[in-house]
Write a protein that holds these residues in place. Sequence first.
Motif, PDB file in Angstrom:
ATOM      1  N   ALA A 155       0.830  -1.200   0.000  1.00  0.00           N
ATOM      2  CA  ALA A 155       0.000   0.000   0.000  1.00  0.00           C
ATOM      3  C   ALA A 155       0.868   1.256   0.000  1.00  0.00           C
TER       4      ALA A 155
ATOM      5  N   SER B 230      -0.273   4.248   0.828  1.00  0.00           N
ATOM      6  CA  SER B 230      -0.737   5.157   1.875  1.00  0.00           C
ATOM      7  C   SER B 230      -1.395   4.328   2.960  1.00  0.00           C
TER       8      SER B 230
ATOM      9  N   ALA C  32      -7.396   5.196   2.804  1.00  0.00           N
ATOM     10  CA  ALA C  32      -8.065   5.487   1.537  1.00  0.00           C
ATOM     11  C   ALA C  32      -9.495   5.902   1.858  1.00  0.00           C
TER      12      ALA C  32
ATOM     13  N   ARG D 203      -4.047   2.375  -4.885  1.00  0.00           N
ATOM     14  CA  ARG D 203      -3.186   2.554  -3.699  1.00  0.00           C
ATOM     15  C   ARG D 203      -2.145   1.454  -3.597  1.00  0.00           C
TER      16      ARG D 203
END
Length: 340
Positions: free
Chosen positions: A278, A280, A283, A312
Amino acid sequence: MPANPGRVEALNWKLVVAEAIRRRRSEKLTQKEHAALAGVSIPTIVAFDRGEETLTLAKVFDILRVVGLVVERDSNSVQGAFVSDALTRWRELTKNLPDNSPGRFPTGSYQFDYALEGDLPTFELHKFKDILEKAVIRHTGWPLFLFLTRHELAPYEKDGTIECWLKPTDETGANRPLGDPAHCDFWRVAPSGRALIVRGYQEDSQDTFAPATIFDTTLPVWRMGELLLHAAELATLMKRDAADIKVRMRAHYSGLTGRVLRNWGNPSSDLIFEGGAARSDEAVLETTATIQDIKEKLADVLHPLVASLFERFGVSGLSVERVRAEVGRLTENSLHSVRS
């Protein structure tokens, strides 16, 4: 200096930030909790605390709204207040749990909320509870907004809403069966057609791999699809002709850092591919759809949400056909067991 006939004082950005931080601390909110309530990422809340001036006004309002520094006016803001109140209630319920308790979702969670927009009739709370129970979508073993019958697990009336918290322990304090994060739901639904649910990741309750390492490709389609179907069913039960009702929904996934995208939940799915780690930790996905589109074109409604989520993890170019195939498996499934 321009004239100020309305006597509105110029905005002192540093004072606004300082007051927001002061209120956060007085509410005993952590920076991460503030970000979650506002629906923004950790880097965004950090940038806000630094007083950076590159944030969008919408993000700033979301942050300030949590600590009562924005006056609520429009319907979207009312939904934000509903979500904030619900999450404050969840924090109150879980405050005495150990930090690593499944009920606190220590490795992450997903938070869904929706609002039915349009002219809806009003119902007394006890009658609305009956309607809400009928709206449960039983395409999965552990549906969203599940009504269990045991007294300590059954939904109840609270502050003008129907609320449910599935505590990870039983009345004796022992861990209850299915007391893992994926089965410690907290949810609230108001007769005005506003709903929120928070649940931990099913992927984190398996023995075959460590928690917080996998993000399944199929479960987002099923869970977000189930949410939209629930909203459509509730609208139809509340108002026989719900053609003028729209559903505004938001999905907030947190605890993504360290997870890789992988097909785990359904080996026969068309969503058999792997993404990277991922990019980040969070989301936030949003959409608005008509009841008719949800019932007739669910895959088209879900596709941009799922595609954005997969990006992502470095996966792009998701076709609507793959989402449609998975939606078909969801709607054709009929499980009446309480297991996931």
